[in-house]
Design a protein around this motif. Structure first.
Motif, PDB file in Angstrom:
ATOM      1  N   LEU A 164      80.457  61.739  53.584  1.00 15.45           N
ATOM      2  CA  LEU A 164      81.182  62.546  54.167  1.00 15.45           C
ATOM      3  C   LEU A 164      81.301  63.596  54.739  1.00 15.45           C
ATOM      4  O   LEU A 164      80.412  64.396  54.073  1.00 15.45           O
ATOM      5  N   PHE A 165      81.535  63.581  56.400  1.00 19.73           N
ATOM      6  CA  PHE A 165      80.739  65.246  56.865  1.00 19.73           C
ATOM      7  C   PHE A 165      82.181  66.300  56.572  1.00 19.73           C
ATOM      8  O   PHE A 165      82.917  65.486  56.595  1.00 19.73           O
ATOM      9  N   SER A 169      83.768  63.112  59.810  1.00 18.06           N
ATOM     10  CA  SER A 169      83.503  61.637  60.022  1.00 18.06           C
ATOM     11  C   SER A 169      82.500  61.433  58.681  1.00 18.06           C
ATOM     12  O   SER A 169      82.740  61.858  57.592  1.00 18.06           O
ATOM     13  N   SER A 170      82.592  60.012  58.927  1.00 17.32           N
ATOM     14  CA  SER A 170      81.856  59.541  57.807  1.00 17.32           C
ATOM     15  C   SER A 170      80.954  57.800  57.645  1.00 17.32           C
ATOM     16  O   SER A 170      81.368  57.397  58.554  1.00 17.32           O
TER      17      SER A 170
END
Lengths: 416, 236
Positions: A164-165, A169-170
């Protein structure tokens, strides 16, 4: 399969050992949830060309059953162990399932690695959802609402990771060796790499996935909020090979000959959807689905023609052909074009009664299925529900191929 | 002759423009005060109880950087595990049984006349700007218009005291239709300021049906960034 199970078990144990180090030791948390549902259903049955003897084929006009689900989650530091067990009682017989049993470990701040049996779901569509690639819609008990039915299924044995960012986003990777292809019912080594992100400057998100397995290809989803009440969305897969086989002819002995699955050709399966919430709280979803892997008019004509000519009592070959057709047509949808409509409200007539009306309409032959569901609370923990289904269409059209026509079910679910 | 007419007219025009600018500036400052009172910081958590028509729901709400909100249902038991996530203009709902986060619109109802935006959005200035100010003293009315099309309401008439304490908000739809009125009450000293802890929401589309929102257990806390991810809602 055995080798993979051993690997998954080894991974689970390794994760557990990793997580017991003193640096990560924190409080032990245990969460136990449960749900018991009782249901009864009456349905009108009529013999069809595909199922000439509904009783012998296991169809019942009256049905009562019980479903019990227990979920458990144990968290210790960075490790969590989760499981879902289910028991289904019907006609005096009880079957038990381990829907989920997996271990997950958080590495660093945002990398999760996991292994075991797990239920994962993807996409936004409410009707036909191409992006939900690990799921067979036929496995759902549709007496219950989708929020329950989708969860009460056996998961897939896999290992995977989610990164996970901070920007929302991921990146996800799953690998499910020796798993059962949910649409083909045969074994495959399935892998999917998926990136999800938020669209810059707007109320939108997207996912792009690469798929490897029996039918390699890509999946794409996006959803976008427009104004304060509207949402548009799309779920799509572009995979090599069909999940259905067409009839190409008849053998000299009278057996049906089947086409290959077009394994070199990419078949788009796309759902476009629109959602709108009215000021009074009514929610509407309208969707159009195009499944290039579904049967075309000419292919369907050959199926109907075969059904018209088969008389199972005439010969063993005819009986075998009918069984072959039953297997061939054992899919949630069969044709290429569909419209889906869902209208729902959580508080009908100002009372705590939720209502949902759904229509899945086949645009190729005009047959379809209409569903109505009403639910009301029974105290803090329970709900009482009523679901009615009406199937319509001409003889040997998609939604009238099987014996069950109209059905009415009542159910109650208690959660604890 | 012409000069004697134009000059005063220009002076009057410039004064009125300056006054309007000052009003707008005052209004924007007042709206920031309202937000400071409603939200005790950029990162905080609180509990919220919703009551409507004999139905009660309990929620835990976490806010990060004022722009991200996570609402987790804790009661009734049949709703436990459900959550709503708000990231900038994006909003999703997660229902445990569906196993996926689904995009919803800010208009989506939570309970009674309360929408998901009413619960998850704790500041007005992120989504709305002051377009006019009227009244004085303890009944200054700020008329708010959306900054973007994704805001939940087309217009809000927010009545505030000169201290910035919100007293009432009337919400309108695009056609000017009155949707609901929110009454701010139950002022208590919370995290160093007097803040409203009880909101009464009157739903004009449902014959004046009342939903009460009761706030408690405010804490300043920075929650993990991973919580505000649609793909992570199944872990919470």
């Amino acid at each position: 399969m055995t080798m993979f199970r051993q690997s998954a078990t080894a991974l689970t144990v390794s994760l557990a050992l990793l997580a017991t180090g003193p640096a990560w030791a924190t409080d032990l948390e245990f969460d136990l949830t449960g749900r018991v549902s009782l249901y009864g259903k009456r349905a009108s049955l009529a013999a069809t060309d595909l199922v000439p003897d509904p009783d012998a084929s296991g169809y019942q006009d009256a049905l009562a059953g019980m479903s019990g689900v227990m979920g458990a989650k144990l968290s210790y530091g960075r490790l969590s162990l989760a499981a879902q067990f289910r028991a289904e009682a019907r006609d005096g017989q009880v079957e038990t399932f381990t829907d989920e049993a997996f271990a997950e470990l958080l590495l660093g701040e945002s990398l999760f690695v996991f292994g075991g049996r797990r239920i994962l779901s993807y996409g936004q569509a409410y009707g036909l959802n191409p992006a939900d690639v690990l799921h067979d819609p036929l496995s759902e008990n549709r007496i219950f609402p989708s929020g329950q039915a989708r969860s009460d299924v056996e998961g897939t044995e896999m290992i995977g990771a989610d990164l996970l960012f901070d920007n929302g986003s991921s990146l996800s990777l799953i690998y499910a060796p020796d798993s059962e292809d949910p649409r083909l019912g045969i074994e495959e080594d399935f892998a999917m790499l998926r990136f999800s992100g938020l669209m810059a400057g707007g109320a939108g998100d997207y996912s792009v996935a690469l798929i490897d397995g029996n039918r390699p290809g890509a999946a794409l989803s996006f959803s976008w909020g427009i104004g304060d009440a509207s949402v548009i969305y799309m779920d799509a897969t572009f995979r090599k090979g069909r999940d259905k086989q067409a009839i190409s002819g008849t053998s000299p002995l009278g057996h049906l000959l089947l086409d290959t699955r077009d394994t070199d050709k990419v078949h788009p399966f796309v759902t476009l959807g629109f959602g709108y919430t009215f000021e009074n709280g009514v929610s509407l979803n309208a969707e159009y689905t195009r499944d290039a892997g579904g049967y075309s008019d000419s292919e369907w004509d050959r199926i109907v023609s075969a059904l018209d000519t088969i008389t199972p009592t005439q010969s063993a070959v005819h009986g075998q052909s009918l069984n072959q057709l039953n297997g061939l047509l054992n899919h949630y949808t069969l044709r290429q074009n569909y419209g889906f409509l869902r209208v729902s409200h959580d508080s009908l007539f100002g009372k705590p009664v939720s209502g949902e009306l759904t229509v899945l309409h086949g645009l190729d032959d005009g047959s379809g299925s209409l569903g109505l569901r009403l639910e009301m609370p029974l105290g803090e923990q329970a709900t009482l529900g009523l679901s009615a289904t009406h199937k319509y269409g001409g003889e040997n059209s998609e939604f009238t191929l099987r014996p069950e026509g109209d059905a009415l079910a009542i159910y109650t679910t208690m959660k604890f | 002759m012409l000069k004697s007419i134009i000059k005063p007219a220009l002076i009057a025009l410039s004064m009125s423009v300056a006054a309007a600018g000052a009003w707008a500036a005052d209004g924007a400052a007042l709206l920031r005060k309202v937000d400071d009172i409603r939200a005790p910081g950029a990162n905080f958590t609180f509990d919220l109880t919703l009551n409507s028509g004999g139905k009660t729901e309990q929620l835990e709400v976490s806010v990060q950087n004022s722009t991200k909100g996570l609402v987790r249902y804790t009661k009734p038991t049949k709703m436990a595990g459900r959550s709503i996530l708000f990231v900038d203009k994006n909003m999703w709902v997660f229902v445990p049984g569906t196993r996926r986060a689904l995009r919803i619109s800010p208009q989506q109802r939570v309970l009674g006349g309360v929408s998901s935006a009413d619960v998850a959005r704790t500041v007005y200035s992120s989504d709305y700007k002051v377009v006019s100010t009227s009244g004085s003293g303890n009944a200054i009315v700020l008329q708010l218009a959306p900054k973007t099309k994704s805001a939940a309401y087309a217009r809000i008439d927010l009545t505030v005291a000169s201290s910035g304490a919100p007293k009432q908000a009337v919400f309108y739809a695009g056609g000017g239709r009155k949707l609901k009125t929110m009454h701010f009450g139950g002022y208590k000293s919370v995290l160093g300021a007097s803040r409203p802890t009880q909101l009464k929401v009157v739903d004009h589309l449902e014959g004046g049906k009342v939903t009460t929102m009761t706030y408690s257990s405010f804490k300043k806390a920075k929650t993990p960034a991973a919580w505000y991810q649609p793909n992570n809602l199944n872990r919470l």
